[in-house]
Design an enzyme around this catalytic site. Structure first.
Site, mmCIF file in Angstrom:
data_model
loop_
_atom_site.group_PDB
_atom_site.id
_atom_site.type_symbol
_atom_site.label_atom_id
_atom_site.label_comp_id
_atom_site.label_asym_id
_atom_site.label_seq_id
_atom_site.Cartn_x
_atom_site.Cartn_y
_atom_site.Cartn_z
ATOM 1 N N SER A 198 0.795 -1.235 0.000
ATOM 2 C CA SER A 198 0.000 0.000 0.000
ATOM 3 C C SER A 198 0.823 1.278 0.000
ATOM 4 O O SER A 198 0.283 2.346 -0.249
ATOM 5 C CB SER A 198 -0.939 0.016 1.202
ATOM 6 O OG SER A 198 -0.204 0.073 2.406
ATOM 7 N N LYS B 220 0.737 3.626 6.806
ATOM 8 C CA LYS B 220 0.052 4.540 5.883
ATOM 9 C C LYS B 220 0.570 5.959 6.110
ATOM 10 O O LYS B 220 1.327 6.229 7.027
ATOM 11 C CB LYS B 220 -1.469 4.548 6.125
ATOM 12 C CG LYS B 220 -2.143 3.202 6.161
ATOM 13 C CD LYS B 220 -2.258 2.535 4.821
ATOM 14 C CE LYS B 220 -2.943 1.182 4.966
ATOM 15 N NZ LYS B 220 -2.749 0.323 3.845
#
Length: 194
Positions: free
Chosen positions: A36, A83
């Site tokens: 991600s 993230k």
């Protein structure tokens, strides 16, 4: 002989205590296992997570953080997520036309995934119909840089700050990518003077 053995055991115990204190309160290694954050962070790279300074300094937009995902998203092995902080408490995050807007201003996000250098960046999309979030205080809106390959706040909503383990600040393995992870600035969001 007994005195020498005692010194060795004492040194080992002290070393273990120092290691545990550092890993619990100061810094912790983290292996990137998800895709991600491509191309900022690639799978199997290692980063050092700063757990100390967030106790004194709030997270900032653009920080890369490691956190415990919401309960429904916890993986079998308990691997934390990594993230980027996009929205802070009090922000309105709006995703439309493939772009991210904070309080009505479009973010410039040069870190968003592109297949090859020079290719267009991947648009930011939203699952379902929800495209606007008002971020509660003490929560963060987090997204991966590889937006099409990231389960993040677009899916599970803002994350309470207390679920954040720390700020990733140093990539140390493999050695050829060793370096401090830059935190972008967002001059487009700077308050304008009257």
């Amino acid at each position: 002989m007994l005195g020498c053995l005692f010194e060795i055991v004492e040194t080992l115990v002290l070393t273990l205590i120092i290691f545990l204190v550092i890993q619990t309160f100061v810094a912790q290694p983290y292996k990137v296992q998800q895709q991600s954050m491509e191309h900022t962070l690639e799978p199997d790279q290692y980063v050092l997570v700063d757990k100390l300074t967030p106790r004194f300094d709030e997270y900032k937009r653009g920080d890369i953080v490691v956190f415990t995902p919401p309960e429904r998203w916890v993986q079998d092995d308990g691997t934390p997520f990594i993230k980027r902080v996009i929205g802070l408490g009090g922000d309105t995050v709006d995703i439309r036309d493939g772009h991210v807007f904070i309080n009505g201003t479009e973010l410039d996000e040069p870190y968003v995934y592109a297949a090859e250098p020079g290719d267009p960046q991947q648009p930011t999309t939203v699952p379902g119909d929800e495209h606007e979030w008002i971020i509660p205080s003490d929560e963060l809106f987090l997204m991966g840089d590889h937006r099409a390959n990231s389960a993040d706040s677009r899916t599970f909503g803002p994350v309470p700050s207390e679920q954040v383990i720390g700020r990733a600040w140093l990539r140390y393995w493999p050695i050829d990518v060793f370096g401090i992870l830059p935190t972008p600035t967002y001059p487009e969001l700077a308050p304008t003077s009257p």
